[in-house]
Scaffold this active site. Structure first.
Site, PDB file in Angstrom:
ATOM      1  N   SER A 107     -32.412  35.903 -24.522  1.00  0.00           N
ATOM      2  CA  SER A 107     -32.073  34.801 -23.628  1.00  0.00           C
ATOM      3  C   SER A 107     -30.598  34.872 -23.290  1.00  0.00           C
ATOM      4  CB  SER A 107     -32.371  33.462 -24.312  1.00  0.00           C
ATOM      5  OG  SER A 107     -31.868  32.379 -23.560  1.00  0.00           O
ATOM      6  N   LYS A 118     -31.664  33.574 -31.063  1.00  0.00           N
ATOM      7  CA  LYS A 118     -31.647  34.601 -30.022  1.00  0.00           C
ATOM      8  C   LYS A 118     -30.437  35.521 -30.163  1.00  0.00           C
ATOM      9  CE  LYS A 118     -35.403  33.576 -27.626  1.00  0.00           C
ATOM     10  NZ  LYS A 118     -36.517  34.533 -27.457  1.00  0.00           N
ATOM     11  N   TYR A 176     -31.934  27.548 -31.263  1.00  0.00           N
ATOM     12  CA  TYR A 176     -32.398  28.551 -30.297  1.00  0.00           C
ATOM     13  C   TYR A 176     -31.321  29.598 -30.037  1.00  0.00           C
ATOM     14  CZ  TYR A 176     -34.611  30.355 -26.027  1.00  0.00           C
ATOM     15  OH  TYR A 176     -35.183  31.162 -25.070  1.00  0.00           O
TER      16      TYR A 176
END
Length: 260
Positions: free
Chosen positions: A152, A169, A165
């Protein structure tokens, strides 16, 4: 906006690929892109009915061999098990697409420990261990291969209310680089794709509000979010010999968002 183009232009026909999170969003589009190129697929997700529907759709439209495996990647034993199932499906693998992921948006200072642990388990531990297991097989197989991680833009630039998150990532991008370093001598390439917001059904639902989208769009020089095929085309290219000298990189698919 440009429309999706699914053409067999990358000499992928006959390759064997495992795609995680393959029934929705980016994963479904990647599976479709690879099926259009003649790739034999093992699709994974948690819902057996959704997997069966995806298998039937791809088989009927593209005439490719598709197998499925319902797994819960939050289970620590799932990656090793899934690798074995996928390898057995077509007597080997050539490509791994690590795509499955979850997100629980919340401010860092009120992070829920359960949400944090689940995000790390699914977005970092599972794909890292799956890549290691598949990588071990590819070394033994001796025919090279490609591991592509859908990370991402949040791995490269901080995104508010995505503490776990971003952490997961970013770790996954570095894990992919370690794989590239260790597996490269065996002809196995490992790369990451780092999209900004992608207008999947979920992306449109979360970012469809103009007021919420405006600050993010203002940071993207192209002035728009990504479309699913812009990610899947990049992934397909990384799977192919057209990217035969690309190893250990994280490619932003973000319209310039992460260049600062």
């Amino acid at each position: 906006m440009p429309s999706a183009q699914h053409t067999d232009d990358l000499a992928l026909r006959g390759k064997r690929a495992l795609v995680t999170g393959a029934t929705k969003g980016i994963g479904a589009d990647i599976a479709r892109r690879l099926a259009a190129a003649g790739v034999r697929l093992v699709l994974t997700g948690r819902d057996e009915a959704e997997l069966a529907s995806a298998r039937d759709d791809l088989t009927n439209e593209f005439g490719v061999d598709v197998e499925t495996a319902a797994v819960d990647l939050a289970d620590a034993s799932a990656p090793e098990h899934l690798a074995g199932v996928a390898i057995a499906a077509f007597d080997g693998l050539d490509v791994l697409i690590n795509n499955a992921g979850v997100s629980y948006p919340e401010p860092a200072i009120v992070t829920d420990p359960g949400h944090f642990d689940t995000t790390i388990a699914i977005n970092l531990r599972a794909p890292a261990l799956l890549a290691a297991a598949v990588g071990r097989h590819l070394v033994e197989q001796g025919t090279g291969g490609s591991i592509v991680t859908v990370a991402s833009a949040a791995a490269l630039a901080p995104l508010p209310e995505h503490y776990a998150y971003c952490t997961a990532k970013a770790g996954l991008v570095m894990a992919t680089k370690v794989l590239a370093r260790e597996l490269g001598p065996h002809g196995i390439r490992a790369n990451s794709v780092c999209p900004t917001v992608v207008l999947t059904e979920m992306g449109q639902r979360v970012w469809g509000d103009e007021a919420k989208a405006a600050p993010m769009l203002a940071r993207i020089p192209l002035g728009r979010f990504a479309l699913p095929h812009e990610v899947s085309n990049t992934v397909a290219w990384l799977c192919s010999d057209s990217a035969s000298m690309i190893n250990g990189v994280d490619i932003p698919v973000d319209g310039g968002y992460t260049m600062g």
